[in-house]
Scaffold this motif. Structure first.
Motif, PDB file in Angstrom:
ATOM      1  N   SER A 265      40.122  23.164  18.972  1.00 42.96           N
ATOM      2  CA  SER A 265      39.924  21.847  19.563  1.00 42.96           C
ATOM      3  C   SER A 265      41.248  21.326  20.091  1.00 42.96           C
ATOM      4  O   SER A 265      42.315  21.578  19.512  1.00 42.96           O
ATOM      5  N   TYR A 266      41.176  20.551  21.194  1.00 47.75           N
ATOM      6  CA  TYR A 266      42.353  19.896  21.736  1.00 47.75           C
ATOM      7  C   TYR A 266      42.604  18.543  21.076  1.00 47.75           C
ATOM      8  O   TYR A 266      43.559  17.854  21.429  1.00 47.75           O
ATOM      9  N   GLY A 267      41.747  18.167  20.131  1.00 48.07           N
ATOM     10  CA  GLY A 267      41.835  16.832  19.564  1.00 48.07           C
ATOM     11  C   GLY A 267      43.111  16.587  18.779  1.00 48.07           C
ATOM     12  O   GLY A 267      43.678  15.496  18.829  1.00 48.07           O
ATOM     13  N   GLY A 268      43.578  17.563  18.026  1.00 47.39           N
ATOM     14  CA  GLY A 268      44.775  17.384  17.221  1.00 47.39           C
ATOM     15  C   GLY A 268      45.973  18.091  17.818  1.00 47.39           C
ATOM     16  O   GLY A 268      46.055  18.341  19.011  1.00 47.39           O
ATOM     17  N   THR A 269      46.925  18.439  16.962  1.00 47.14           N
ATOM     18  CA  THR A 269      48.129  19.147  17.412  1.00 47.14           C
ATOM     19  C   THR A 269      48.243  20.542  16.817  1.00 47.14           C
ATOM     20  O   THR A 269      49.105  21.313  17.228  1.00 47.14           O
ATOM     21  N   ASN A 270      47.368  20.868  15.885  1.00 46.00           N
ATOM     22  CA  ASN A 270      47.457  22.151  15.189  1.00 46.00           C
ATOM     23  C   ASN A 270      46.615  23.203  15.895  1.00 46.00           C
ATOM     24  O   ASN A 270      45.597  23.664  15.386  1.00 46.00           O
ATOM     25  N   PHE A 271      47.007  23.569  17.111  1.00 45.81           N
ATOM     26  CA  PHE A 271      46.304  24.611  17.837  1.00 45.81           C
ATOM     27  C   PHE A 271      47.283  25.322  18.748  1.00 45.81           C
ATOM     28  O   PHE A 271      48.371  24.818  19.057  1.00 45.81           O
ATOM     29  N   SER A 272      46.892  26.497  19.175  1.00 44.08           N
ATOM     30  CA  SER A 272      47.700  27.272  20.109  1.00 44.08           C
ATOM     31  C   SER A 272      46.771  27.908  21.129  1.00 44.08           C
ATOM     32  O   SER A 272      45.680  28.378  20.786  1.00 44.08           O
ATOM     33  N   THR A 273      47.188  27.891  22.397  1.00 40.39           N
ATOM     34  CA  THR A 273      46.365  28.437  23.468  1.00 40.39           C
ATOM     35  C   THR A 273      47.096  29.569  24.178  1.00 40.39           C
ATOM     36  O   THR A 273      48.316  29.706  24.083  1.00 40.39           O
ATOM     37  N   ARG A 274      46.323  30.359  24.907  1.00 39.32           N
ATOM     38  CA  ARG A 274      46.900  31.366  25.801  1.00 39.32           C
ATOM     39  C   ARG A 274      46.148  31.283  27.128  1.00 39.32           C
ATOM     40  O   ARG A 274      44.911  31.315  27.149  1.00 39.32           O
ATOM     41  N   THR A 275      46.893  31.162  28.213  1.00 38.93           N
ATOM     42  CA  THR A 275      46.300  31.069  29.544  1.00 38.93           C
ATOM     43  C   THR A 275      46.723  32.269  30.379  1.00 38.93           C
ATOM     44  O   THR A 275      47.917  32.568  30.476  1.00 38.93           O
TER      45      THR A 275
END
Length: 327
Positions: A149-159
């Motif tokens: 989820s983009y809601g918090g700060t505890n995430f990582s993405t790859r584009t």
């Protein structure tokens, strides 16, 4: 109470439950038109057509479907192609689909106008965003590699960005040089997501670092992005290339309803909040130069809504149980 009386009560209750279930089913069928059957012929780019991911429960769930844009409530043609995320332009489509396994993984599949598969790429993560350039040549996708989820700060993405003509793949935009506030910038916490293409070389996306987000302008030839405007997430470029619709964070996720759908004029950097005041966690799609489409939670996962792009008017529900529209 005699045994006969108890039996009559049980039978009566069963009949009432059956009637209620039948009534609910009929009402649901009225709200959600039936499929025309899996394997219907759908051609990307057909004028007057909306292609989308069908979110209704049943054998057609997550299949790409199509309806006439003039009759969005009509019966849906079911292609049989399953996608977790989808986008298309100029007869080229990008379908992200989940792969079974102990850890989240996906397959990015490039399809032609007839939805025939041409290329595929495997990766780790949960599908999140997809975009195809106006010419159909370039494709980009974002996945969560941690968090969902983009809601918090505890995430990582790859584009990733793919040249569908040559097959050249940039596995992660984190390989690109970052120019922030006019100077080279490096940080271990950089994340990118939500690419939207201007053409086959230039694009916009979200860059996140140190708790803030930025709209960046990217160049695939220079392998570089530069920051333009703060507090922009999931940008979507207008057909004329002058405006970006996006999620603006207006409060913390802990407070609920963190985003406001907004349009940014790229020439003046003037922001226009749209009439949709509910929190939109989606990468909007431009229906035309005057309105944008987006998803909001519904009874079957997601409904599609539209709203004028100039801040006027009111939101309008376009379709129930649908996601990732291509107009």
């Amino acid at each position: 109470m005699t045994l006969r009386t108890r039996l009559l009560i049980v039978v009566g209750a069963a009949v009432l439950l059956a009637v209620a279930a039948t009534g609910y089913t009929l009402r649901a069928a009225a709200r959600h038109p039936a499929h025309t059957g899996a394997g219907a012929r759908i051609v990307l780019g057909t004028p007057g057509q909306i292609v989308f991911r069908d979110m209704r429960m049943g054998p057609g769930k997550d299949h790409l479907a199509a309806v006439a844009s003039a009759s969005p409530g009509a019966p849906r043609a079911d292609s049989g192609l399953v996608c977790a995320r989808f986008h298309a332009a100029a007869g080229t489509g990008l379908c992200l689909r989940n792969r079974p396994g102990l850890t989240p993984s996906y397959e990015a599949v490039v399809v032609d106008a007839a939805l025939r598969e041409h290329r595929s790429y495997d990766g780790a993560g949960i599908p999140s965003r997809t975009r195809v350039s106006p010419s159909g040549r370039m494709a980009a996708w974002t996945v969560f590699v941690s968090g969902d989820s983009y809601g918090g700060t505890n995430f990582s993405t790859r584009t990733s960005i793919l040249d569908t003509r040559t097959g050249h793949l940039v596995p992660s935009l984190e390989q690109y040089r970052v120019i922030k506030d006019g100077a080279p910038y490096r940080s271990a916490d950089i994340n990118f997501w939500g690419v939207t293409f201007a053409d086959d070389q230039h694009f916009y996306a979200t860059l996140a670092t140190r708790g803030k987000t930025w709209l960046v302008a990217g160049d695939t030839a220079k392998r570089q992005v530069r920051t333009l405007h703060q507090n922009v997430e999931c940008p979507s470029l207008s057909p004329d290339g002058t405006r970006v619709a996006y999620k603006k964070r207006v409060r913390s996720a802990a407070g609920g309803n963190p985003w406001r759908l907004t349009v940014l004029d790229l020439r003046t950097m003037r922001e226009t909040p749209l009439a949709e005041t509910r929190s939109v966690d989606d990468q909007a799609v431009w229906v035309d130069g005057g309105q944008v489409a987006y998803s909001l939670p519904g009874d079957y996962g997601s409904d599609l809504w539209t709203v004028p792009a100039d801040g006027s008017g009111t939101p309008h529900r376009l379709m129930t149980a649908a996601l990732n529209p291509v107009f």
